[in-house]
Design an enzyme around this catalytic site. Structure first.
Site, PDB file in Angstrom:
ATOM      1  N   ASP A 187     -10.924   2.563   4.434  1.00 34.46           N
ATOM      2  CA  ASP A 187     -11.188   1.127   4.284  1.00 34.46           C
ATOM      3  C   ASP A 187     -12.702   0.861   4.228  1.00 34.46           C
ATOM      4  O   ASP A 187     -13.119  -0.239   3.875  1.00 34.46           O
ATOM      5  CB  ASP A 187     -10.588   0.347   5.467  1.00 34.46           C
ATOM      6  CG  ASP A 187      -9.345  -0.447   5.071  1.00 34.46           C
ATOM      7  OD1 ASP A 187      -9.171  -0.703   3.860  1.00 34.46           O
ATOM      8  OD2 ASP A 187      -8.566  -0.811   5.966  1.00 34.46           O
ATOM      9  N   GLN A 208      -4.422  -1.752   9.802  1.00 39.44           N
ATOM     10  CA  GLN A 208      -4.296  -3.053   9.138  1.00 39.44           C
ATOM     11  C   GLN A 208      -4.838  -4.161  10.042  1.00 39.44           C
ATOM     12  O   GLN A 208      -4.445  -4.280  11.204  1.00 39.44           O
ATOM     13  CB  GLN A 208      -2.816  -3.305   8.784  1.00 39.44           C
ATOM     14  CG  GLN A 208      -2.563  -4.579   7.995  1.00 39.44           C
ATOM     15  CD  GLN A 208      -3.215  -4.569   6.603  1.00 39.44           C
ATOM     16  OE1 GLN A 208      -3.187  -3.570   5.900  1.00 39.44           O
ATOM     17  NE2 GLN A 208      -3.805  -5.690   6.223  1.00 39.44           N
ATOM     18  N   LYS A 266       0.842  -1.202   0.000  1.00 43.39           N
ATOM     19  CA  LYS A 266       0.000   0.000   0.000  1.00 43.39           C
ATOM     20  C   LYS A 266       0.880   1.258   0.000  1.00 43.39           C
ATOM     21  O   LYS A 266       0.604   2.214  -0.730  1.00 43.39           O
ATOM     22  CB  LYS A 266      -0.950  -0.021   1.217  1.00 43.39           C
ATOM     23  CG  LYS A 266      -2.034  -1.084   1.080  1.00 43.39           C
ATOM     24  CD  LYS A 266      -2.798  -1.352   2.369  1.00 43.39           C
ATOM     25  CE  LYS A 266      -3.737  -2.551   2.192  1.00 43.39           C
ATOM     26  NZ  LYS A 266      -4.402  -2.971   3.423  1.00 43.39           N
TER      27      LYS A 266
END
Ligand code: NAD
Length: 293
Positions: free
Chosen positions: A120, A97, A53
């Protein structure tokens, strides 16, 4: 033989489109989009995903900030880091994450993220907006799958779509998105899970199967009909001594045999994974347009 849905290539195309938008922003005197990621602990797969990412951010000209915290980080300490990112005006969006170490309550953490920075798309407010078809950040992996279907012009209207796995981050949102009165969508959706009976019979009726359960090579050729569209989300590290790093990545679909019956299929690696990153970057650019808390 199936057409391979090339996620690596399509992700780079989307990244090139985003890079053009970034340079247009810079020409107008605006700042680079800024994505931050929090990584807690030493999980190998999580480290790889976060590194990919960050690399993608560099490629499209975003600023990125990686916050690495030790495995022993307490829930309270993580909450303080999130508060800091929520209040930091230079950061447009951030992710935590997953999975988090077991002593930290994931839902508690997700609910603390400013929904306008939740790139997200996991915050309950954003999930609710998705269900109601309001503008929002769609969860990155399901959004990447929609982009696949759209860019390869795969027909979804009135099709039987079977989803295997009901996680909050993939299966459940995917079932909502594929059923929406929208393209890609308007499918007749069946959401299956570990308690589903007769999964084979259900899959044999499917025009589109989206597989996200995390069991290597679970979906076999005898479970699918000719011409099916296969989206394989699964990524499992399987020991392989012939590889330098000691493992290979395996999807949830027995690719060699299912690809002979399918019309379209995603590979692993190089399918859904890179598309997830492209979606995250798209969400981050969109986040620059929102006024934060
Ligand atoms: P999860 O691990 O949270 O849950 C697995 C799901 O599979 C559950 O809903 C369970 O009910 C279902 N399941 C288990 N056994 C089953 C069976 N025999 N029949 C039918 N359903 C069954 O799911 P997840 O977080 O969505 O992860 C699934 C896989 O996708 C993992 O391999 C993960 O690494 C991968 N993943 C990939 C990406 C990507 O970007 N490519 C993103 C997220 C997850």
């Amino acid at each position: 033989m199936a057409t391979i849905l090339d996620g690596k290539k399509l992700s780079l195309t989307i990244q090139d489109e985003l890079a053009i938008k970034v340079s247009e922003r810079l020409q107008k005197g605006k700042k680079k989009p800024h994505l931050a990621a929090i990584l807690v602990g030493e999980d190998g797969a999580s480290k790889t995903y976060v590194a990919a990412k960050v690399k993608a951010c560099e490629r499209v000209g975003y600023q990125s900030t990686l916050i690495k915290l030790p495995e022993i980080t307490t829930e309270k300490e993580l909450m303080l880091e999130i508060e800091k990112l929520n209040n930091n005006n230079s950061i447009d969006g951030f992710i935590v994450q997953l999975p988090l170490p077991s002593h930290i309550d994931e839902q508690k953490i997700i609910q603390l993220i400013d929904p306008k920075k939740d790139v997200d798309g996991f915050h309950p407010q954003n999930i609710g907006r998705m269900v109601l078809n309001l503008p929002t950040f769609l969860p990155a992996t399901p959004n990447g799958i929609l982009e696949f279907l759209k860019r390869y012009k795969i027909d979804t209207i009135g099709k039987e779509c079977v989803i295997i796995g009901r996680s909050h981050i993939v299966g459940s949102p995917m079932s909502i998105l594929m059923a929406r009165n929208y393209y890609p969508g308007n499918s007749t959706v069946t959401l299956t899970h570990s308690r589903t009976q007769n999964l084979k019979e259900i899959c044999l009726k499917a025009d589109i199967i989206i597989v996200a359960l995390g069991k290597p090579e679970f979906l076999t050729a005898d479970m699918v009909k000719d011409g099916v569209v296969i989206i394989d989300v699964g990524i499992t590290r399987v020991n392989d001594n012939s590889k330098k790093n000691g493992y290979r990545l395996v999807g949830d679909v027995k690719f060699d045999e299912v690809s002979k019956k399918a019309s379209y299929i995603t590979p692993v690696p190089g399918g859904v994974g890179p598309m997830t990153i492209a979606s995250l970057l798209t969400n981050t650019l969109n986040a620059t347009k929102l006024k934060k808390m």
